[in-house]
Design a protein around this motif. Structure first.
Motif, PDB file in Angstrom:
ATOM      1  N   GLN A 123      26.581  45.394  43.391  1.00  0.00           N
ATOM      2  CA  GLN A 123      27.612  45.013  44.016  1.00  0.00           C
ATOM      3  C   GLN A 123      27.500  42.788  43.974  1.00  0.00           C
ATOM      4  N   PHE A 124      28.811  42.094  43.506  1.00  0.00           N
ATOM      5  CA  PHE A 124      28.844  40.939  44.252  1.00  0.00           C
ATOM      6  C   PHE A 124      29.637  40.276  44.921  1.00  0.00           C
ATOM      7  N   SER A 125      29.365  39.406  45.152  1.00  0.00           N
ATOM      8  CA  SER A 125      30.039  38.378  46.263  1.00  0.00           C
ATOM      9  C   SER A 125      30.362  37.008  46.171  1.00  0.00           C
ATOM     10  N   CYS A 126      30.481  36.564  46.528  1.00  0.00           N
ATOM     11  CA  CYS A 126      30.386  35.062  46.446  1.00  0.00           C
ATOM     12  C   CYS A 126      30.896  33.847  47.963  1.00  0.00           C
ATOM     13  N   LEU A 127      31.304  32.980  47.479  1.00  0.00           N
ATOM     14  CA  LEU A 127      31.312  32.040  49.099  1.00  0.00           C
ATOM     15  C   LEU A 127      32.611  31.617  49.109  1.00  0.00           C
ATOM     16  N   VAL A 128      33.569  31.654  50.212  1.00  0.00           N
ATOM     17  CA  VAL A 128      34.790  30.677  50.215  1.00  0.00           C
ATOM     18  C   VAL A 128      34.727  29.435  51.590  1.00  0.00           C
ATOM     19  N   ASP A 129      35.193  28.821  51.374  1.00  0.00           N
ATOM     20  CA  ASP A 129      35.158  27.939  52.372  1.00  0.00           C
ATOM     21  C   ASP A 129      36.415  26.870  52.890  1.00  0.00           C
TER      22      ASP A 129
END
Length: 380
Positions: free
Chosen positions: A121-127
């Motif tokens: 399960q991959f995830s990344c950042l958002v800003d």
């Protein structure tokens, strides 16, 4: 040999000694798996269990240490590059957060990760909204769903959005976007490095307060519990006391001189050692060793790059690509070819300079661990 006997043996001799080390070329990086295991167990104990630990793999970048962590029940990891994420997926990691903005071709590469490694399960950042739209457009075209964490800036001023109304609006935007699944919030507070743990704790608590307020507000608004991933090594012992917060230190498996001095409350042990040799004596009070800044992290001041285990009074006087010149005293018997054991001040970029490390067990070279994720690209 049982654990107690090993500990007693270490009290009687230098723990870093290696039989036959004269056959190993220098500079080389040695890793001591038993000490790595000790550090992993200590980190899990500090976190309150493996479920509250999401270690960053930037320090070691190899599958062998991932395996050691997973053997202790750790299933979640953090990283900064696509190659690190792929290495984790290849190792069977269940959850992988790429704690880095995905921009340009990286978005397409991340989509490929999701499609190829479907057991992870991959995830990344958002800003920011533009980033959220960029991610949404790409994942919509690929017909995949992307998990994201809101990256909150609490003073590091590197990436992230300040907690507050704009962060709430960005959270709402991600929530309303069809192909983004917002998992929670991410906080890195690496700027908090006060030597006194009391001062560091006060600063950390003050910085974390608006994060907690934001998370609680969004949980109440949407009726769903959020994951909160917080901190690095300096604030690890502080965030580990917060209920439900997942900690993400990275340096602890290997440790280094810099953190040993600046984080005295954390009792991790050195598990990675450089070796180098005396290659020249250009003056009566000088020696030169084969440890240039292509071999050890050198972003710090000259005096804060290396520490010599057997000769702690050695003083660097100059440093170049392949050479380090040190001032010696008359009582130091440092002849040409003399081998020295060295602890780097900053282990993370030091590891990235070596395509492999040598594992040392019972004073012998027991294996060679590929620093697989030092590469920019593995397969994807």
């Amino acid at each position: 040999m049982n654990y107690i006997k090993e500990m007693l043996l270490e009290d009687l001799q230098n723990w870093y000694d290696v039989k036959g080390i004269e056959k190993v070329d220098s500079p080389s990086l040695l890793v001591y798996p038993r000490k790595v295991k000790q550090n992993i167990k200590r980190a899990i104990s500090m976190a309150g269990g493996p479920e509250f630990l999401q270690p960053h793999v930037k320090t070691f970048k190899c599958q062998e240490v991932v395996d050691l962590l997973m053997n202790e029940g750790v299933t979640k990891f953090k990283c900064s590059t696509i190659a690190e994420a792929e290495m984790l997926a290849m190792s069977g990691a269940k959850e992988v957060l790429i704690a880095y903005p995905m921009v340009g071709p990286k978005v397409d590469r991340m989509v490929k990760l999701i499609l190829v490694y479907q057991d992870t399960q991959f995830s990344c950042l958002v800003d920011c909204p533009a980033q959220a739209k960029h991610l949404s457009d790409h994942t919509h075209l690929a017909e995949v769903y992307l998990r994201v964490y809101l990256d909150l800036n609490v003073g590091t001023d590197r990436t992230g959005i300040r907690p507050g109304e704009k962060a709430e609006a960005l959270f709402d935007l991600c929530k309303a976007t069809s192909h983004l699944i917002i998992q929670g919030v991410h906080v890195y507070d690496g700027h908090l490095r006060q030597i006194d743990i009391k001062d560091r704790r006060q600063a950390c608590n003050e910085a974390f307060e608006p994060v907690q307020e934001l998370a609680c507000k969004m949980e109440q608004k949407y009726g769903k519990a959020l994951s909160v991933i917080a901190g690095g090594s300096p604030t690890f012992p502080i965030h580990s006391k917060r209920e439900g917060v997942i900690c993400s230190p990275g340096t602890f498996p290997y440790w280094d001189r810099g953190y040993a001095l600046s984080l005295p409350e954390q009792k991790f042990t050195y598990a990675a050692v450089l070796i180098c040799r005396v290659i020249s004596k250009p003056a009566p009070d000088l020696i030169c060793v084969d440890l240039g800044y292509k071999s050890v992290a050198s972003e710090g001041p000259l005096e804060n790059r290396v520490w010599f285990l057997d000769y702690p009074d050695l003083v660097p006087v100059s440093h170049s690509e392949e050479h380090m010149v040190l001032r010696i005293t008359e009582d130091m018997n440092l002849t040409i070819g003399k081998l020295l054991f060295v602890i780097p001040y900053h282990i993370c970029p030091t590891v990235a300079m070596y395509d492999r490390v040598l594992s040392i067990e019972y004073e012998k070279v027991s294996g060679r661990w590929a620093t697989l994720a030092r590469r920019r690209r593995i397969n994807i």
